[in-house]
Design a protein around this motif. Structure first.
Motif, PDB file in Angstrom:
ATOM      1  N   ARG A 194     -13.567   3.901 -10.099  1.00  0.00           N
ATOM      2  CA  ARG A 194     -12.558   3.053 -10.724  1.00  0.00           C
ATOM      3  C   ARG A 194     -11.338   2.958  -9.826  1.00  0.00           C
ATOM      4  N   VAL A 195     -10.992   1.742  -9.439  1.00  0.00           N
ATOM      5  CA  VAL A 195      -9.802   1.456  -8.642  1.00  0.00           C
ATOM      6  C   VAL A 195      -8.741   0.887  -9.564  1.00  0.00           C
ATOM      7  N   GLU A 196      -7.517   1.355  -9.418  1.00  0.00           N
ATOM      8  CA  GLU A 196      -6.409   0.799 -10.196  1.00  0.00           C
ATOM      9  C   GLU A 196      -5.220   0.593  -9.267  1.00  0.00           C
ATOM     10  N   VAL A 197      -4.696  -0.639  -9.237  1.00  0.00           N
ATOM     11  CA  VAL A 197      -3.495  -0.934  -8.468  1.00  0.00           C
ATOM     12  C   VAL A 197      -2.537  -1.691  -9.380  1.00  0.00           C
ATOM     13  N   PRO A 198      -1.738  -0.989 -10.178  1.00  0.00           N
ATOM     14  CA  PRO A 198      -0.757  -1.683 -11.018  1.00  0.00           C
ATOM     15  C   PRO A 198       0.258  -2.428 -10.145  1.00  0.00           C
ATOM     16  N   LEU A 199       0.773  -3.537 -10.670  1.00  0.00           N
ATOM     17  CA  LEU A 199       1.739  -4.315  -9.909  1.00  0.00           C
ATOM     18  C   LEU A 199       2.976  -3.486  -9.569  1.00  0.00           C
ATOM     19  N   PHE A 200       3.421  -2.656 -10.509  1.00  0.00           N
ATOM     20  CA  PHE A 200       4.571  -1.790 -10.251  1.00  0.00           C
ATOM     21  C   PHE A 200       4.273  -0.858  -9.076  1.00  0.00           C
ATOM     22  N   ASP A 201       3.113  -0.239  -9.073  1.00  0.00           N
ATOM     23  CA  ASP A 201       2.741   0.668  -7.991  1.00  0.00           C
ATOM     24  C   ASP A 201       2.619  -0.078  -6.669  1.00  0.00           C
ATOM     25  N   ALA A 202       2.030  -1.279  -6.701  1.00  0.00           N
ATOM     26  CA  ALA A 202       1.818  -2.043  -5.469  1.00  0.00           C
ATOM     27  C   ALA A 202       3.116  -2.339  -4.751  1.00  0.00           C
ATOM     28  N   MET A 203       4.211  -2.446  -5.498  1.00  0.00           N
ATOM     29  CA  MET A 203       5.495  -2.737  -4.863  1.00  0.00           C
ATOM     30  C   MET A 203       5.956  -1.616  -3.933  1.00  0.00           C
ATOM     31  N   PHE A 204       5.444  -0.414  -4.105  1.00  0.00           N
ATOM     32  CA  PHE A 204       5.821   0.664  -3.183  1.00  0.00           C
ATOM     33  C   PHE A 204       5.212   0.434  -1.808  1.00  0.00           C
ATOM     34  N   GLU A 205       4.097  -0.284  -1.753  1.00  0.00           N
ATOM     35  CA  GLU A 205       3.558  -0.689  -0.456  1.00  0.00           C
ATOM     36  C   GLU A 205       4.461  -1.736   0.171  1.00  0.00           C
ATOM     37  N   ALA A 206       5.012  -2.631  -0.632  1.00  0.00           N
ATOM     38  CA  ALA A 206       5.927  -3.651  -0.121  1.00  0.00           C
ATOM     39  C   ALA A 206       7.258  -3.050   0.320  1.00  0.00           C
ATOM     40  N   ILE A 207       7.728  -2.032  -0.380  1.00  0.00           N
ATOM     41  CA  ILE A 207       8.998  -1.387  -0.040  1.00  0.00           C
ATOM     42  C   ILE A 207       8.907  -0.722   1.325  1.00  0.00           C
ATOM     43  N   GLY A 208       7.826  -0.020   1.559  1.00  0.00           N
ATOM     44  CA  GLY A 208       7.574   0.554   2.873  1.00  0.00           C
ATOM     45  C   GLY A 208       8.725   1.386   3.401  1.00  0.00           C
ATOM     46  N   GLY A 209       9.043   1.188   4.668  1.00  0.00           N
ATOM     47  CA  GLY A 209      10.075   1.965   5.337  1.00  0.00           C
ATOM     48  C   GLY A 209      11.458   1.775   4.774  1.00  0.00           C
TER      49      GLY A 209
END
Length: 829
Positions: A194-209
């Motif tokens: 089971r893979v889960e990528v909530p939109l809220f969590d995904a934003m931490f990839e966008a925030i990055g450095g």
């Protein structure tokens, strides 16, 4: 499902059921469909698809099912029993109530990879809050203007709204990658996950450095990119260019000044990086000189001049211009599809390009329910194996996926899997190897996009050696190179090439972000590497993509935004602006490059054959705007970069820094203490009237006058705090969230408890904070990489592994490798 049509593509034979709606689910599914997967999209009966349906459902088969109807629900369950992948982006609990949840379905189909892309995770206290884009933007601070791009006198506490669905897009990019990684793991274990990528969590990839910092110094303030004269400049034709000559040296600025015929400026010190860094007056003088210089020629001429000179500069275009651009078309970043309703229609091409398994982005969508008879007939036939993959972990590939002639056989993993979990009872005792455990990656990429792909591969088990150039600052090193071993090598020198080729000899994946033909000049082109390592997965990342007239041009985040129309969409009063506050193209392309590598690795696992895979910042720019990037041919402008600016965003789309939302029902409002986002629709009026504190404010309003509703709500919302209003609104089932600053987000206790923000100990900077892992894989979760050391600090270990430990001193004396006086990995944070 149908076997009558033999489709090419790395994911041929993979069956996907797409229950997605809006953006995240359908986007992840179309990324799989473009790589050859057989995707069945499930529509709700009676829904009229919007125009962007032509993109989000291209290449898929379709059936309309009422999941509240017992018979239709039975069809849906039958589809999933025969599927390899399920994708859904409902709120947590919806699929469970329908009997389509993970726990129930994995009992019937243990090989199923189940991907959920909700707004908030099932264990998030906000799980029941509708995850509108504006709600997620408020929750993650993605509602600020980029530093240096705010209008004069701007109130920094005031949020701004973008119609680009950043969170949904990142969830789709990460979800598509994790699906393919899980399919690869399934090759070894025989079970799904089971893979889960909530939109809220995904934003931490966008925030990055942007969210990485040493605790002792705290989160640094956002700074405008202004080094070496970087900025957006108006040209003689009224158009703009985005100029970004950044880097460790002033070479790009010098090249540009030479090409522009003002070499004398160099003698005046205007290209002296050290002086520019410490002297604000000199920076101001350079900016003023450049402002006057750019006004002497049209934008198109400046773009051509910079392209020849090798300088990062792009004319600012609209999205419509990008869709009609010769390079975008030639490189496959834009395709024209013969849509059944719209006719010839331009839209983004495939997210990634693969040399041996070509993508299929030109397949038009089917209309809702067009494939009902075919799908029902397939379900009535005896069920076959879940996919065209191997039938069991120990079995050989099927005949149609056997290794092609001349391909080297797939090498076995260097790390064996632990005990395989029972698909129903749960995991057995002992470790289970991550999808890329035992796989080795040589990472030659620089800055943010490419290194982020390598970091994601680390999190899924890969052993990554990061190579940077000696005597250079390494940007965002503490975050983007987390978990890698780091060495500083001059790959242009013969001794440096000796080190590099020894690493390549044992690698499964090579990544680089050289412009087109640069790798070939170094003797590192795909054909060079393939001659020695035919099974290599060779990942190329660039600004503009390969195969078109701009392939050799350089560019960064800002050039990608300028070329693809994002800056036009973001700016106001005719002046374009960089979308902020996060680098959505750099980190988005990092996820895309990880997806490209994952598809290449998956194909290699099945066939033993390597291939070249590619993506770019401008490809990601098209995908970030995919909701708006569907244009029938007759709507495209017949203009050039030097002509007049056509109409930018469509009339109904909010744009510019002053935008607060889509309507009175769906926008930012100011409470007594701070701003918050209200996520509702006109149909929510009866519910809003019942919210304590709004009864009188909305009495007498029928909802037909947006301005009157907005004024009434704004007055009412000033009477209580954002937290109080958020509580009342979410209790009523509406979407709402206070605007959260980045500093608050990175210190948030819940985010910390979930590993979305993490603390590590750097040998250089002590305790450091940074974004964690955005992707959840429940049976075999990705793992945080170890704290990265100073750039180059692992040189002795790396050289020892490839048998060159005894030559370390000689290599250092020849300047092939740097092992002392190492640069800092945190000095710029």
């Amino acid at each position: 499902m149908s076997t009558s049509e033999q489709r090419p593509g790395a994911l041929q034979g993979i069956r996907v059921v797409d229950f997605g709606h809006h953006v995240a689910g359908p986007l992840a599914a179309v990324m799989l469909a473009d790589q050859g997967a057989d995707v069945v999209h499930v529509d709700r009966p009676g829904v009229t698809p919007p125009a962007d349906d032509a993109f989000f459902n291209r290449g898929k088969r379709r059936i309309s099912l009422d999941l509240k109807d017992a018979a239709d629900l039975g069809v849906a369950r039958d589809l999933v029993r025969r599927a390899d992948v399920l994708i859904e982006n409902f709120r947590p609990g919806v699929m469970d109530r329908l009997g389509l949840g993970w726990e129930e379905l994995r009992a019937a189909n243990p090989r199923l990879v189940y991907c959920s892309l909700p707004g908030f995770a099932a264990d998030d206290p906000r799980a029941g809050v509708p995850g509108w884009e504006g709600v997620i933007a408020a929750a993650t601070g993605n509602c600020r203007i980029r530093a240096g791009h705010a209008p004069d006198g701007w109130d920094d506490t005031r949020p701004t709204y973008t119609a680009i669905p950043v969170a949904s897009n990142f969830a789709a990019f990460c979800g598509a990658f994790a699906i393919v990684a899980s399919l690869t793991a399934r090759q070894r274990t025989g079970r799904g996950d089971r893979v889960e990528v909530p939109l809220f969590d995904a934003m931490f990839e966008a925030i990055g450095g942007s969210g990485a910092y040493p605790v002792a110094r705290g989160l640094p303030p956002e700074r405008a990119i202004s080094s070496n004269g970087s900025g957006t400049y108006r040209c003689s034709d009224g158009r703009y260019v985005q100029f970004n000559p950044i880097g460790a040296t002033p070479r790009f600025l010098v090249w540009f000044l030479d090409a522009a015929g003002v070499t004398a400026w160099v003698g005046e010190g205007l290209a002296d990086r050290a002086r520019l860094d410490r002297d604000p007056e000199l920076r101001r003088l350079l900016h003023d000189r450049l402002t006057a210089l750019f006004l002497t020629r049209p934008a198109g001429e400046w773009e051509e001049l910079a392209g020849v000179a090798g300088v990062p500069l792009a004319a600012v275009r609209t999205l419509a211009e990008w869709l009609d651009n010769d390079h975008a078309r030639a490189s496959g970043q834009v395709v024209v599809v013969d849509d059944p309703e719209l006719g010839a229609t331009a839209m983004p091409g495939s997210a990634v390009w693969l040399s041996a398994t070509p993508a299929l982005p030109g397949r038009p969508r089917h209309l809702p329910d067009a494939d009902r008879a075919e799908i029902l007939a397939e379900l009535a036939s005896p069920a076959g194996p879940p996919s065209a993959e191997v039938a069991s972990p120990a079995g050989p590939p099927s005949a149609e996926l056997a290794s092609p002639a001349g391909a080297s056989p797939a090498r076995p993993p260097r790390v064996e899997a632990g005990p395989v979990a029972d698909p129903v009872a749960g995991p057995a005792a002992g470790p289970v190897a991550l999808p890329y455990a035992g796989r080795r990656v040589v990472d030659l990429t620089q800055i943010l996009a490419g290194p982020s792909a390598g970091r994601i591969l680390v999190e899924f088990g890969a052993d990554v050696v990061k190579i940077n150039s000696p005597q250079r600052r390494v940007g965002a090193h503490g975050f983007v190179n987390r978990g890698k071993r780091t060495i500083l090598v001059d790959v242009k020198s013969s001794q440096g090439q000796q080190i590099l080729w020894r690493l390549i000899d044992e690698a499964d994946v090579l990544t680089h972000n050289f412009p087109e033909r640069t790798a070939e000049r170094y003797g590192l082109g795909y054909e060079h590497v393939r001659a020695r390592r035919p099974d290599i997965v060779y990942v190329s990342v660039s600004c503009y993509g390969y195969g078109g007239p701009w392939a050799g041009r350089r560019g960064y985040e800002t050039q990608g935004q300028a070329a693809t129309g994002i800056m036009t969409r973001t700016g106001g009063d005719g002046r374009p602006a960089v979308l902020g506050p996060y680098n959505v193209l750099d980190y988005g392309t990092g996820a895309m490059a990880a997806f490209a590598a994952a598809v290449g690795i998956y194909h290699r696992e099945l066939t033993g054959a390597g291939q070249q895979v590619r993506t770019s910042l401008t490809r990601t720019g098209g995908y970030q705007q995919a909701s708006f990037a569907v244009r029938p041919a007759h709507e495209l402008p017949a203009v050039t970069p030097g002509g007049n600016v056509p109409g930018g965003a469509r009339a109904a789309e909010p744009s510019g820094p002053e935008a607060l939302g889509l309507s009175a029902w769906h926008r930012f409002y100011q409470a007594a203490d701070r701003w918050f986002f209200l996520g509702a629709t006109r149909r929510s009026l009866p519910v809003l009237r019942e919210v304590p504190g709004l009864e009188q404010a909305l009495s007498g309003l029928d909802g037909s006058d947006d301005d009157a509703v907005a004024a009434a709500l704004q007055t009412a919302f000033r009477t209580a705090t954002a937290s109080e209003w958020t509580g009342r609104l979410t209790e009523a089932g509406l979407g709402a969230h206070p605007v959260t600053t980045l500093a608050e987000l990175m210190a948030d206790p819940w985010a910390r408890s979930q590993g979305l923000t993490v603390t590590q100990i750097s040998e250089e900077a002590g305790e450091v904070v940074m974004p964690g892992i955005a992707i959840r894989v429940h049976g075999n979760p990705p793992r945080l990489g170890h704290p990265v050391r100073r750039p180059g600090a692992d040189a002795h270990e790396v050289l020892d592994r490839i048998g060159l430990a005894g030559s370390a001193e000689t290599l250092e004396q020849a300047w092939a490798v740097q092992m002392s006086a190492l640069p800092s990995g945190w000095d710029h944070f």
